[in-house]
Scaffold this motif. Structure first.
Motif, PDB file in Angstrom:
ATOM      1  N   GLN A  95       0.818  -1.208   0.000  1.00  0.00           N
ATOM      2  CA  GLN A  95       0.000   0.000   0.000  1.00  0.00           C
ATOM      3  C   GLN A  95       0.858   1.268   0.000  1.00  0.00           C
ATOM      4  O   GLN A  95       0.525   2.249  -0.660  1.00  0.00           O
ATOM      5  CB  GLN A  95      -0.920   0.009   1.228  1.00  0.00           C
ATOM      6  N   ARG A  96       1.971   1.213   0.715  1.00  0.00           N
ATOM      7  CA  ARG A  96       2.852   2.376   0.735  1.00  0.00           C
ATOM      8  C   ARG A  96       3.407   2.654  -0.661  1.00  0.00           C
ATOM      9  O   ARG A  96       3.465   3.809  -1.102  1.00  0.00           O
ATOM     10  CB  ARG A  96       3.996   2.141   1.721  1.00  0.00           C
ATOM     11  N   MET A  97       3.793   1.604  -1.361  1.00  0.00           N
ATOM     12  CA  MET A  97       4.290   1.764  -2.722  1.00  0.00           C
ATOM     13  C   MET A  97       3.185   2.277  -3.647  1.00  0.00           C
ATOM     14  O   MET A  97       3.413   3.135  -4.502  1.00  0.00           O
ATOM     15  CB  MET A  97       4.830   0.426  -3.237  1.00  0.00           C
ATOM     16  N   TRP A  98       1.954   1.757  -3.470  1.00  0.00           N
ATOM     17  CA  TRP A  98       0.831   2.176  -4.308  1.00  0.00           C
ATOM     18  C   TRP A  98       0.559   3.669  -4.117  1.00  0.00           C
ATOM     19  O   TRP A  98       0.421   4.411  -5.100  1.00  0.00           O
ATOM     20  CB  TRP A  98      -0.414   1.369  -3.952  1.00  0.00           C
ATOM     21  N   TYR A  99       0.479   4.126  -2.878  1.00  0.00           N
ATOM     22  CA  TYR A  99       0.192   5.536  -2.609  1.00  0.00           C
ATOM     23  C   TYR A  99       1.324   6.438  -3.098  1.00  0.00           C
ATOM     24  O   TYR A  99       1.075   7.529  -3.630  1.00  0.00           O
ATOM     25  CB  TYR A  99      -0.047   5.756  -1.111  1.00  0.00           C
ATOM     26  N   THR A 100       2.574   5.992  -2.936  1.00  0.00           N
ATOM     27  CA  THR A 100       3.707   6.795  -3.397  1.00  0.00           C
ATOM     28  C   THR A 100       3.689   6.939  -4.914  1.00  0.00           C
ATOM     29  O   THR A 100       3.893   8.042  -5.455  1.00  0.00           O
ATOM     30  CB  THR A 100       5.034   6.136  -2.959  1.00  0.00           C
ATOM     31  N   THR A 101       3.428   5.832  -5.607  1.00  0.00           N
ATOM     32  CA  THR A 101       3.379   5.847  -7.074  1.00  0.00           C
ATOM     33  C   THR A 101       2.233   6.711  -7.574  1.00  0.00           C
ATOM     34  O   THR A 101       2.391   7.511  -8.507  1.00  0.00           O
ATOM     35  CB  THR A 101       3.223   4.420  -7.625  1.00  0.00           C
ATOM     36  N   LYS A 102       1.070   6.574  -6.950  1.00  0.00           N
ATOM     37  CA  LYS A 102      -0.090   7.348  -7.369  1.00  0.00           C
ATOM     38  C   LYS A 102       0.074   8.845  -7.082  1.00  0.00           C
ATOM     39  O   LYS A 102      -0.414   9.683  -7.842  1.00  0.00           O
ATOM     40  CB  LYS A 102      -1.350   6.827  -6.661  1.00  0.00           C
ATOM     41  N   GLU A 160      -5.473  17.445  -5.687  1.00  0.00           N
ATOM     42  CA  GLU A 160      -5.997  17.021  -4.390  1.00  0.00           C
ATOM     43  C   GLU A 160      -5.528  15.616  -4.042  1.00  0.00           C
ATOM     44  O   GLU A 160      -5.100  15.341  -2.913  1.00  0.00           O
ATOM     45  CB  GLU A 160      -7.532  17.075  -4.434  1.00  0.00           C
ATOM     46  N   LEU A 161      -5.586  14.707  -5.021  1.00  0.00           N
ATOM     47  CA  LEU A 161      -5.179  13.330  -4.771  1.00  0.00           C
ATOM     48  C   LEU A 161      -3.677  13.213  -4.556  1.00  0.00           C
ATOM     49  O   LEU A 161      -3.216  12.401  -3.751  1.00  0.00           O
ATOM     50  CB  LEU A 161      -5.605  12.437  -5.936  1.00  0.00           C
ATOM     51  N   SER A 162      -2.902  14.011  -5.270  1.00  0.00           N
ATOM     52  CA  SER A 162      -1.451  13.972  -5.090  1.00  0.00           C
ATOM     53  C   SER A 162      -1.081  14.315  -3.655  1.00  0.00           C
ATOM     54  O   SER A 162      -0.260  13.622  -3.024  1.00  0.00           O
ATOM     55  CB  SER A 162      -0.780  14.960  -6.058  1.00  0.00           C
ATOM     56  N   SER A 163      -1.692  15.354  -3.110  1.00  0.00           N
ATOM     57  CA  SER A 163      -1.413  15.755  -1.732  1.00  0.00           C
ATOM     58  C   SER A 163      -1.903  14.704  -0.743  1.00  0.00           C
ATOM     59  O   SER A 163      -1.178  14.333   0.200  1.00  0.00           O
ATOM     60  CB  SER A 163      -2.085  17.102  -1.430  1.00  0.00           C
ATOM     61  N   ALA A 164      -3.125  14.199  -0.961  1.00  0.00           N
ATOM     62  CA  ALA A 164      -3.704  13.215  -0.042  1.00  0.00           C
ATOM     63  C   ALA A 164      -2.907  11.914  -0.047  1.00  0.00           C
ATOM     64  O   ALA A 164      -2.629  11.329   1.005  1.00  0.00           O
ATOM     65  CB  ALA A 164      -5.156  12.946  -0.424  1.00  0.00           C
ATOM     66  N   TYR A 165      -2.519  11.451  -1.238  1.00  0.00           N
ATOM     67  CA  TYR A 165      -1.763  10.206  -1.342  1.00  0.00           C
ATOM     68  C   TYR A 165      -0.371  10.345  -0.738  1.00  0.00           C
ATOM     69  O   TYR A 165       0.156   9.392  -0.134  1.00  0.00           O
ATOM     70  CB  TYR A 165      -1.659   9.767  -2.803  1.00  0.00           C
TER      71      TYR A 165
END
Length: 289
Positions: free
Chosen positions: A169-176, A237-242
């Motif tokens: 999940q950490r990799m997913w959020y960082t990539t996104k 918004e998603l970049s900041s949240a992720y």
């Protein structure tokens, strides 16, 4: 061994992805029809056939707009994602023996509680039922992999959770986060370029008043679409949240060093799952406001 999720998760996931693709593709088609119609109307040919063709393009855009409003693909997209993520986080809690699926005298009691939770999720999202019904899956709701992971020791379950849930999940959020930041820049540049070209057309008209073909309206419409697309996809918004979620996951991972007992693992898993589900819950809530 990767964790296999319940059948209901797979159905909700596929339904959400299908609704997302349809909504985004039809939104692009709708925008292209409006841009095409506007471009054709800039310099109309003096024939009835051409005028009728332009009208047909705008009628098609109108029909597609009504179709999108009736089908509500966007709502199915968000609700399907919320259902899928709710099931995913519950699956991990079950497999890790985390609350409310701790050890019990009979595993059948825990399985019954998990099935009741799935029924509760379905009842809460009844409006998604018709759309989910189009995507069937006949596999188990409690998979053998879920029970195999649940049967592991505390240390083994902790290691499994760190590898296949926390790190993934950490990799997913960082990539996104990086992807959304890059897309925000691209679409912002597109807005600026379209507006700059529109201004150039207005100024050029002063220098060349006899030239009648100036696609100013078309360029303004393209700029408007780029802005709407950015708002729809919420890149910034998603970049900041992720990014924040990825950092939070990193902090949570460090807390795993203190996990030794069943109670500590349960608390650790629930804290992590709360962080994972928060973004999806807020995402759906934003769509309802």
């Amino acid at each position: 061994m990767n964790l296999t999720y319940p059948s209901l998760y797979k159905v909700a996931d596929v339904a959400s992805l299908s609704a997302q693709k349809l909504h985004l593709r039809l939104t692009v088609v709708h925008a292209c029809l409006l841009i095409l119609g506007t471009a054709m109307a800039v310099k109309s040919l003096p024939t009835k056939e051409y005028s009728l063709l332009v009208a047909l393009v705008f009628f098609a855009a109108l029909g597609l707009s009504i179709f999108l409003g009736v089908k509500k693909y966007e709502k199915n997209w968000y609700n399907g994602r919320a259902v899928a993520e709710s099931i995913k986080t519950s699956t991990w809690r079950y497999s890790m023996r985390a609350a409310p699926f701790e050890n019990a005298e009979s595993v059948h009691t825990i399985k019954s509680e998990f099935r009741n939770l799935l029924n509760s999720i379905l009842r809460t999202n009844r409006e998604l039922g018709d759309y989910i019904g189009e995507h069937q899956d006949t596999n188990d709701q409690i998979t053998s992999e879920m029970d195999q992971v649940r049967a592991l020791s505390v240390e083994e379950r902790k290691g499994y959770y760190l590898t296949y849930r926390i790190d993934e999940q950490r990799m997913w959020y960082t990539t996104k986060a990086a992807y959304n930041k890059r897309m925000q820049r691209i679409w912002f540049s597109a807005v600026v370029i379209a507006q700059a070209l529109a201004i150039a057309c207005v100024l050029a008209r002063i220098a060349y008043p006899d030239w009648s073909y100036w696609p100013t309206d078309t360029l303004v419409l393209i700029a408007s679409f780029c802005i709407s697309w950015t708002q729809l996809k919420k890149f910034n918004e998603l970049s900041s949240a992720y990014s924040l979620t990825a950092q939070e996951i990193g902090i949570i991972r460090g807390q795993s060093e203190e996990v030794i007992t069943e109670e500590q693992l349960s608390e650790f898993v629930n804290n992590a799952e709360l962080a994972f589900s928060r973004e999806h819950t807020q995402w759906v809530a934003r769509q309802d406001t």
